[in-house]
Design a protein around this motif. Structure first.
Motif, PDB file in Angstrom:
ATOM      1  N   UNK A  30       0.850  -1.202   0.000  1.00  0.00           N
ATOM      2  CA  UNK A  30       0.000   0.000   0.000  1.00  0.00           C
ATOM      3  C   UNK A  30       0.886   1.254   0.000  1.00  0.00           C
ATOM      4  N   UNK A  31       1.938   1.220   0.811  1.00  0.00           N
ATOM      5  CA  UNK A  31       2.855   2.364   0.884  1.00  0.00           C
ATOM      6  C   UNK A  31       3.555   2.582  -0.467  1.00  0.00           C
ATOM      7  N   UNK A  32       3.925   1.487  -1.125  1.00  0.00           N
ATOM      8  CA  UNK A  32       4.599   1.571  -2.427  1.00  0.00           C
ATOM      9  C   UNK A  32       3.677   2.237  -3.461  1.00  0.00           C
ATOM     10  N   UNK A  33       2.410   1.802  -3.468  1.00  0.00           N
ATOM     11  CA  UNK A  33       1.451   2.381  -4.422  1.00  0.00           C
ATOM     12  C   UNK A  33       1.300   3.885  -4.181  1.00  0.00           C
ATOM     13  N   UNK A  34       1.238   4.280  -2.910  1.00  0.00           N
ATOM     14  CA  UNK A  34       1.092   5.710  -2.583  1.00  0.00           C
ATOM     15  C   UNK A  34       2.319   6.496  -3.033  1.00  0.00           C
ATOM     16  N   UNK A  35       3.491   5.930  -2.774  1.00  0.00           N
ATOM     17  CA  UNK A  35       4.741   6.592  -3.180  1.00  0.00           C
ATOM     18  C   UNK A  35       4.775   6.809  -4.687  1.00  0.00           C
ATOM     19  N   UNK A  36       4.206   5.845  -5.424  1.00  0.00           N
ATOM     20  CA  UNK A  36       4.222   5.949  -6.886  1.00  0.00           C
ATOM     21  C   UNK A  36       3.086   6.814  -7.423  1.00  0.00           C
ATOM     22  N   UNK A  37       2.292   7.410  -6.509  1.00  0.00           N
ATOM     23  CA  UNK A  37       1.247   8.335  -6.945  1.00  0.00           C
ATOM     24  C   UNK A  37      -0.102   7.694  -7.242  1.00  0.00           C
ATOM     25  N   UNK A  38      -0.265   6.428  -6.878  1.00  0.00           N
ATOM     26  CA  UNK A  38      -1.559   5.766  -7.097  1.00  0.00           C
ATOM     27  C   UNK A  38      -2.475   5.968  -5.883  1.00  0.00           C
ATOM     28  N   UNK A  39      -3.775   5.783  -6.102  1.00  0.00           N
ATOM     29  CA  UNK A  39      -4.749   5.863  -5.017  1.00  0.00           C
ATOM     30  C   UNK A  39      -5.147   4.456  -4.594  1.00  0.00           C
ATOM     31  N   UNK A  40      -4.735   4.005  -3.411  1.00  0.00           N
ATOM     32  CA  UNK A  40      -5.163   2.679  -2.952  1.00  0.00           C
ATOM     33  C   UNK A  40      -6.682   2.649  -2.801  1.00  0.00           C
ATOM     34  N   UNK A  41      -7.316   1.643  -3.396  1.00  0.00           N
ATOM     35  CA  UNK A  41      -8.782   1.584  -3.359  1.00  0.00           C
ATOM     36  C   UNK A  41      -9.316   0.295  -2.747  1.00  0.00           C
ATOM     37  N   UNK A  42      -8.721  -0.845  -3.129  1.00  0.00           N
ATOM     38  CA  UNK A  42      -9.307  -2.101  -2.673  1.00  0.00           C
ATOM     39  C   UNK A  42      -8.313  -3.249  -2.659  1.00  0.00           C
ATOM     40  N   UNK A  43      -8.740  -4.337  -2.010  1.00  0.00           N
ATOM     41  CA  UNK A  43      -7.914  -5.543  -1.920  1.00  0.00           C
ATOM     42  C   UNK A  43      -8.744  -6.709  -2.462  1.00  0.00           C
ATOM     43  N   UNK A  44      -8.112  -7.529  -3.286  1.00  0.00           N
ATOM     44  CA  UNK A  44      -8.767  -8.768  -3.757  1.00  0.00           C
ATOM     45  C   UNK A  44      -7.977  -9.965  -3.232  1.00  0.00           C
ATOM     46  N   UNK A  45      -8.326 -10.468  -2.041  1.00  0.00           N
ATOM     47  CA  UNK A  45      -7.713 -11.723  -1.602  1.00  0.00           C
ATOM     48  C   UNK A  45      -8.334 -12.869  -2.417  1.00  0.00           C
ATOM     49  N   UNK A  46      -7.580 -13.921  -2.635  1.00  0.00           N
ATOM     50  CA  UNK A  46      -8.064 -15.076  -3.398  1.00  0.00           C
ATOM     51  C   UNK A  46      -8.039 -16.300  -2.484  1.00  0.00           C
ATOM     52  N   UNK A  47      -9.099 -17.087  -2.520  1.00  0.00           N
ATOM     53  CA  UNK A  47      -9.181 -18.301  -1.697  1.00  0.00           C
ATOM     54  C   UNK A  47      -8.638 -19.454  -2.541  1.00  0.00           C
ATOM     55  N   UNK A  48      -7.305 -19.535  -2.613  1.00  0.00           N
ATOM     56  CA  UNK A  48      -6.659 -20.412  -3.591  1.00  0.00           C
ATOM     57  C   UNK A  48      -6.899 -21.895  -3.321  1.00  0.00           C
ATOM     58  N   UNK A  49      -7.263 -22.591  -4.370  1.00  0.00           N
ATOM     59  CA  UNK A  49      -7.548 -24.037  -4.343  1.00  0.00           C
ATOM     60  C   UNK A  49      -8.722 -24.360  -3.419  1.00  0.00           C
ATOM     61  N   UNK A  50      -9.476 -23.324  -2.991  1.00  0.00           N
ATOM     62  CA  UNK A  50     -10.625 -23.545  -2.113  1.00  0.00           C
ATOM     63  C   UNK A  50     -10.386 -23.114  -0.687  1.00  0.00           C
ATOM     64  N   UNK A  51      -9.110 -22.833  -0.344  1.00  0.00           N
ATOM     65  CA  UNK A  51      -8.776 -22.457   1.042  1.00  0.00           C
ATOM     66  C   UNK A  51      -8.998 -20.956   1.264  1.00  0.00           C
ATOM     67  N   UNK A  52      -9.869 -20.592   2.229  1.00  0.00           N
ATOM     68  CA  UNK A  52     -10.085 -19.167   2.471  1.00  0.00           C
ATOM     69  C   UNK A  52      -8.772 -18.446   2.796  1.00  0.00           C
ATOM     70  N   UNK A  53      -8.661 -17.231   2.270  1.00  0.00           N
ATOM     71  CA  UNK A  53      -7.526 -16.367   2.617  1.00  0.00           C
ATOM     72  C   UNK A  53      -7.709 -15.937   4.074  1.00  0.00           C
ATOM     73  N   UNK A  54      -6.691 -15.302   4.652  1.00  0.00           N
ATOM     74  CA  UNK A  54      -6.823 -14.818   6.032  1.00  0.00           C
ATOM     75  C   UNK A  54      -7.639 -13.522   6.002  1.00  0.00           C
ATOM     76  N   UNK A  55      -8.957 -13.701   5.908  1.00  0.00           N
ATOM     77  CA  UNK A  55      -9.847 -12.577   5.612  1.00  0.00           C
ATOM     78  C   UNK A  55      -9.940 -11.572   6.757  1.00  0.00           C
ATOM     79  N   UNK A  56      -9.823 -12.025   8.009  1.00  0.00           N
ATOM     80  CA  UNK A  56      -9.857 -11.061   9.129  1.00  0.00           C
ATOM     81  C   UNK A  56      -8.650 -10.131   9.068  1.00  0.00           C
ATOM     82  N   UNK A  57      -7.488 -10.713   8.839  1.00  0.00           N
ATOM     83  CA  UNK A  57      -6.265  -9.902   8.787  1.00  0.00           C
ATOM     84  C   UNK A  57      -6.319  -8.925   7.617  1.00  0.00           C
ATOM     85  N   UNK A  58      -6.825  -9.401   6.474  1.00  0.00           N
ATOM     86  CA  UNK A  58      -6.939  -8.535   5.289  1.00  0.00           C
ATOM     87  C   UNK A  58      -7.940  -7.406   5.561  1.00  0.00           C
ATOM     88  N   UNK A  59      -9.090  -7.775   6.158  1.00  0.00           N
ATOM     89  CA  UNK A  59     -10.142  -6.783   6.410  1.00  0.00           C
ATOM     90  C   UNK A  59      -9.669  -5.707   7.389  1.00  0.00           C
TER      91      UNK A  59
END
Ligand SMILES: *Cc1c(COP(=O)(O)O)cnc(C)c1O
Length: 373
Positions: A121-150
């Motif tokens: 997120x810090x890198x995107x800001x440094x490069x002048x982008x606006x952080x907007x959202x996160x897309x975690x992926x539940x790879x192979x069916x396993x939920x991502x760590x959604x609490x930590x991401x949220x």
């Protein structure tokens, strides 16, 4: 091949008469677009996921795209996701002119490592982008760590779009995927845990306003009337025929998830000491879209399995930042070392609800022999 990687025929044999009857119903009433089966599927999917709103759509890709459109994602925006996923996850970001920022994975779960999000997120800001959202992926069916991401999303004012195209049916801390994060997308591509006989997908959210906006986007940005267009949208509808096919499949889905879990347990018991398996943290339930194995002996194991008529696949051989399509972002080998290391040594073995114990035993002994040679 003497085994199938995914056995859709065994499932069809169980429910063929219900599928035939439902197809006939659609042919009789003739409402091929947004017919009654679409509304029924949405109601049942929302109930299954325990979420207030479900809208079906034409594919998992469209589900992801429509969610981003509903958040007015545009050029200059940064969206954070994992490089270890199917192209569609990041492609939708690029389609809207926004920029995907990749975040390396956890070496045990193969999902996005939330500890690495703040730096991205810090890198995107440094490069002048606006952080907007996160897309975690539940790879192979396993939920991502959604609490930590949220938690990180909230701290930075970002939305969370869960890409559950493989994970629908999975559970995170006692809750089925769908209602965790702001919005959740899934796919009904035939080979996904809940698949139809063509393309399809769905969106889930507990946010009524967001649901209404996505419904409008799904049909060309329609307003109160179909020919009163209040925003730019797409044709993102789910076919009535596919909804009719989904309904009997959804009925047996809970039982199929248990059968997948049994197959995964059997593989795990036999293989866990010889190869690396995807860690399922306590409180998580995978939908087991794939059963993947990590081993430095990958090449030898795949050869032994294929020679014995056992099909294998590799998800995913090329991380997204190294894909030709993403070279314009300037990604280089070494940028995401965990993901790159896993991509080199991972492969998947047959996984479906109708996999027999004897076959699992045979596959496991071939793997053990080649891994220990
Ligand atoms: C399958 C998949 C998609 C895309 O779904 P389609 O229905 O094929 O468009 C998106 N993300 C992930 C992680 C997937 O596995």
């Amino acid at each position: 091949m003497k085994a199938s990687f995914i056995d859709l025929a065994a499932q069809q044999n169980r429910i063929r008469s219900r599928i035939d009857a439902n197809i006939k119903k659609v042919l009789d009433h003739g409402q091929y677009i947004m017919g009654p089966e679409v509304a029924e599927a949405e109601k049942k999917l929302a109930e299954f996921a325990g979420v207030a709103h479900c809208l079906t759509c034409a594919s998992g890709t469209d589900a992801l795209l429509m969610a981003l459109m509903a958040y007015d994602v545009e050029p200059g925006d940064a969206i954070f996701t994992t490089p270890f996923t199917f192209m569609a996850t990041a492609e939708v970001v690029s389609l809207l002119g926004a920029t995907p920022f990749f975040v390396d994975i956890d070496p045990r779960t193969f999902n996005m490592d939330p500890a690495k999000l703040p730096a991205a997120i810090a890198k995107a800001e440094t490069e002048g982008f606006t952080p907007r959202g996160i897309i975690p992926v539940d790879l192979f069916g396993l939920p991502a760590d959604l609490d930590a991401v949220t938690k990180i999303a909230k701290a930075h004012g970002l939305f969370v779009l869960d890409d559950a195209c493989q994970g629908f049916g999975g559970e995170y801390k006692g809750k089925r995927l769908g209602g965790i994060g702001d919005v959740c997308a899934t796919s009904f591509f035939p080979a996904k845990p809940l698949g139809v006989y063509g393309d399809g997908g769905a969106l889930f959210t507990n946010d009524a306003e967001l649901a209404a906006k996505m419904r409008s986007i799904r049909i060309h940005g329609m307003g109160p009337d179909k020919y009163d267009n209040v925003r730019i949208g797409i044709n993102g509808r789910f076919d009535t025929l596919q909804a009719a096919i989904l309904l009997p499949k959804l009925e047996i889905f809970p039982e199929e998830l248990e059968l997948r879990q049994k197959a995964a347990d059997a593989y795990t018991a036999l293989l866990k000491d010889a190869v690396q398996l995807q860690l399922v943290p306590s409180g998580y339930k995978s939908a087991w879209a794939q059963f993947s194995i990590v081993s430095p002996k990958k090449g030898a194991i795949i050869s032994a399995l294929n020679a014995a008529g056992i099909p294998t696949a590799v998800y995913y051989p090329i991380p997204l930042h190294l894909q030709q399509a993403y070279q314009y972002l300037g990604g280089r080998a070494g940028d995401f070392p965990v993901c790159e290391g896993i991509a080199k040594s991972i492969f998947a073995v047959p996984m479906h609800p109708y996999l027999e114990g004897d076959l699992i035993g045979e596959i496991a002994s071939l793997i053990l022999k080649a891994a220990r040679a």
